[in-house]
Write a protein that holds these residues in place. Structure first.
Motif, PDB file in Angstrom:
ATOM      1  N   ARG A  39       0.833  -1.204   0.000  1.00  0.00           N
ATOM      2  CA  ARG A  39       0.000   0.000   0.000  1.00  0.00           C
ATOM      3  C   ARG A  39       0.869   1.255   0.000  1.00  0.00           C
ATOM      4  N   HIS A  40       1.917   1.263   0.816  1.00  0.00           N
ATOM      5  CA  HIS A  40       2.818   2.425   0.840  1.00  0.00           C
ATOM      6  C   HIS A  40       3.506   2.595  -0.513  1.00  0.00           C
ATOM      7  N   ALA A  41       3.955   1.481  -1.098  1.00  0.00           N
ATOM      8  CA  ALA A  41       4.608   1.557  -2.396  1.00  0.00           C
ATOM      9  C   ALA A  41       3.645   2.043  -3.472  1.00  0.00           C
ATOM     10  N   ARG A  42       2.419   1.522  -3.453  1.00  0.00           N
ATOM     11  CA  ARG A  42       1.420   1.910  -4.449  1.00  0.00           C
ATOM     12  C   ARG A  42       1.098   3.391  -4.351  1.00  0.00           C
ATOM     13  N   ASP A  43       0.956   3.896  -3.143  1.00  0.00           N
ATOM     14  CA  ASP A  43       0.656   5.314  -2.970  1.00  0.00           C
ATOM     15  C   ASP A  43       1.788   6.187  -3.517  1.00  0.00           C
ATOM     16  N   LYS A  44       3.020   5.757  -3.295  1.00  0.00           N
ATOM     17  CA  LYS A  44       4.154   6.537  -3.790  1.00  0.00           C
ATOM     18  C   LYS A  44       4.182   6.522  -5.315  1.00  0.00           C
ATOM     19  N   LEU A  45       3.941   5.359  -5.915  1.00  0.00           N
ATOM     20  CA  LEU A  45       3.930   5.267  -7.371  1.00  0.00           C
ATOM     21  C   LEU A  45       2.806   6.112  -7.965  1.00  0.00           C
ATOM     22  N   ALA A  46       1.646   6.065  -7.338  1.00  0.00           N
ATOM     23  CA  ALA A  46       0.524   6.864  -7.835  1.00  0.00           C
ATOM     24  C   ALA A  46       0.845   8.348  -7.769  1.00  0.00           C
ATOM     25  N   ALA A  47       1.499   8.758  -6.678  1.00  0.00           N
ATOM     26  CA  ALA A  47       1.868  10.177  -6.536  1.00  0.00           C
ATOM     27  C   ALA A  47       2.878  10.594  -7.602  1.00  0.00           C
ATOM     28  N   GLU A  48       3.659   9.637  -8.101  1.00  0.00           N
ATOM     29  CA  GLU A  48       4.658   9.952  -9.129  1.00  0.00           C
ATOM     30  C   GLU A  48       4.099   9.820 -10.536  1.00  0.00           C
ATOM     31  N   GLY A  49       2.813   9.448 -10.646  1.00  0.00           N
ATOM     32  CA  GLY A  49       2.155   9.442 -11.952  1.00  0.00           C
ATOM     33  C   GLY A  49       1.870   8.091 -12.548  1.00  0.00           C
ATOM     34  N   ALA A  50       2.089   7.003 -11.803  1.00  0.00           N
ATOM     35  CA  ALA A  50       1.818   5.676 -12.348  1.00  0.00           C
ATOM     36  C   ALA A  50       0.329   5.501 -12.618  1.00  0.00           C
TER      37      ALA A  50
END
Length: 374
Positions: A39-50
């Motif tokens: 979940r933490h990784a997914r949130d970071k990726l989403a914030a970077e535009g994934a």
């Protein structure tokens, strides 16, 4: 180490999502722990535009290594809604990371897969046959041989299938030939540099028969380990894992040793063109590198380089790339740019233990050819 397994990561246009997670299951409620990490990784990726499709492809792969026991991790790469590469890591990553960037974050992966030494494990045990009451042993017993190949350390958590043989001890002298023939074929198939033979303490005869049946060339590759109880691999892990670690960790494979020795000879003659960030970048620009050498603690992740569309578009400064006529340039992590340039110019990677040689800037290059000094 060959880098061609990274080709799918460089065959896509646009950004790649790179995720490294600790997916060990030797804790209470591992599924919940892994879900929180993801979940933490997914949130970071989403914030970077994934995009959602890419996040979904990664999410489907997270935890797919649940059959692997003990400490380990996952390296996952995806782009455009597709999973590009999924690798179970022999060790948990130093920390969970997630990055959505122009180039994949591969240095933590290749460092975990080195030294990539092919091997064959041979476990030889003697098993007595018990009577009907389960107590009194009969006179007959069997020699049981188990073979398992692999590449250290990747196969620690991705074990290959085993081959097993059981022969009456009275027939072992004659029957061993069939077992050694299978072992010879396994060595030819994966190029095993080491044959690790496990034998029971105080019972040297079955091992001696097996080893003596091997050709002299293979006998020289044999390393013997002994124990009291027959080894059992944990779920999803290789046979003789700890013995393999004792033998192969911090060791160069035969191919890497050859490249390293050639590098040392080159370095003694052309040190300035062989070592350090500036020299390596110049050589990669020309497609001149046969093998990229990095220390096992390279410290390259914080360094930055400049790059363009092509793998050989790599430089220490923006001005240098523009002087070469590269139209579109950007800055990026040095480790990602160096590995891409090496992989896409068919260079190999040699991870050199820092104790064996401390490279300037943690990096060096064995050159395909040298250029005369101006």
């Amino acid at each position: 180490m060959k880098l061609s397994f990274l080709d799918p990561l460089y065959a896509v246009e646009g950004p790649v999502a790179s995720v490294f997670l600790d997916t060990s299951r030797d804790i209470d409620d591992p599924d919940r722990a892994i879900e929180l990490r993801w979940r933490h990784a997914r949130d970071k990726l989403a914030a970077e535009g994934a995009d959602r499709a890419t996040l979904s492809a990664l999410g489907d792969a997270v935890g797919a290594d649940r059959e692997v026991d003990g400490p380990h991790g996952q390296a996952l790469f995806a782009a455009d809604g597709r999973l590009l590469l999924a690798q179970v890591l022999p060790r948990p990553p130093a920390r969970d990371t997630a990055r959505y960037s122009r180039l994949p974050d591969v240095m933590p992966l290749v460092m975990q897969l080195a030294p990539d030494i092919p091997y064959l494990v041979v476990v030889i045990t003697r098993e007595g046959l018990t009577g009907a009451d389960g107590a009194a042993p009969l006179e007959a017993d069997s020699i049981v041989v188990t073979l398992q190949g692999g590449r250290w350390p990747a196969s620690t958590v991705a074990p290959e299938p085993v081959s097993s043989f059981a022969l009456p001890a009275a027939q072992w002298q004659q029957g061993a030939a069939r077992v050694t023939a299978t072992a010879e074929q396994a060595v030819r198939d994966n190029g095993s540099e080491v044959i690790v033979v496990w034998a029971q303490q105080g019972d040297a005869w079955p091992k001696g028969v097996f080893v003596n049946r091997l050709p002299p060339e293979l006998q020289r590759r044999v390393v013997t380990v002994e124990g009291e109880e027959p080894p059992r691999a944990a779920p999803g892990r290789s046979l003789l894992e700890q013995d393999l670690a004792n033998l192969l960790d911090n060791r160069l494979g035969d191919r890497d040793r050859t490249l390293f020795d050639r590098y040392l000879a080159q370095r003694s003659r052309h040190g300035d063109s062989s070592e350090g960030m500036a020299a390596v970048v110049r050589a990669l620009q020309r497609g001149q590198v046969q093998a990229l050498l990095v220390n096992d603690q390279p410290g390259l992740s914080s360094a930055r380089l400049w790059t363009g569309p092509e793998p050989t578009h790599i430089a220490l400064s923006e001005e240098e790339l523009k002087a070469f006529g590269v139209p579109s340039v950007a800055q990026g992590p040095a480790d990602s740019l160096l590995i891409r340039a090496a992989a896409r110019t068919d260079a190999e990677l040699v991870v050199v233990p820092h104790e064996e040689l401390a490279l300037k800037d943690g990096i060096g290059a064995l050159l395909r050819y040298t250029t005369p000094a101006p």
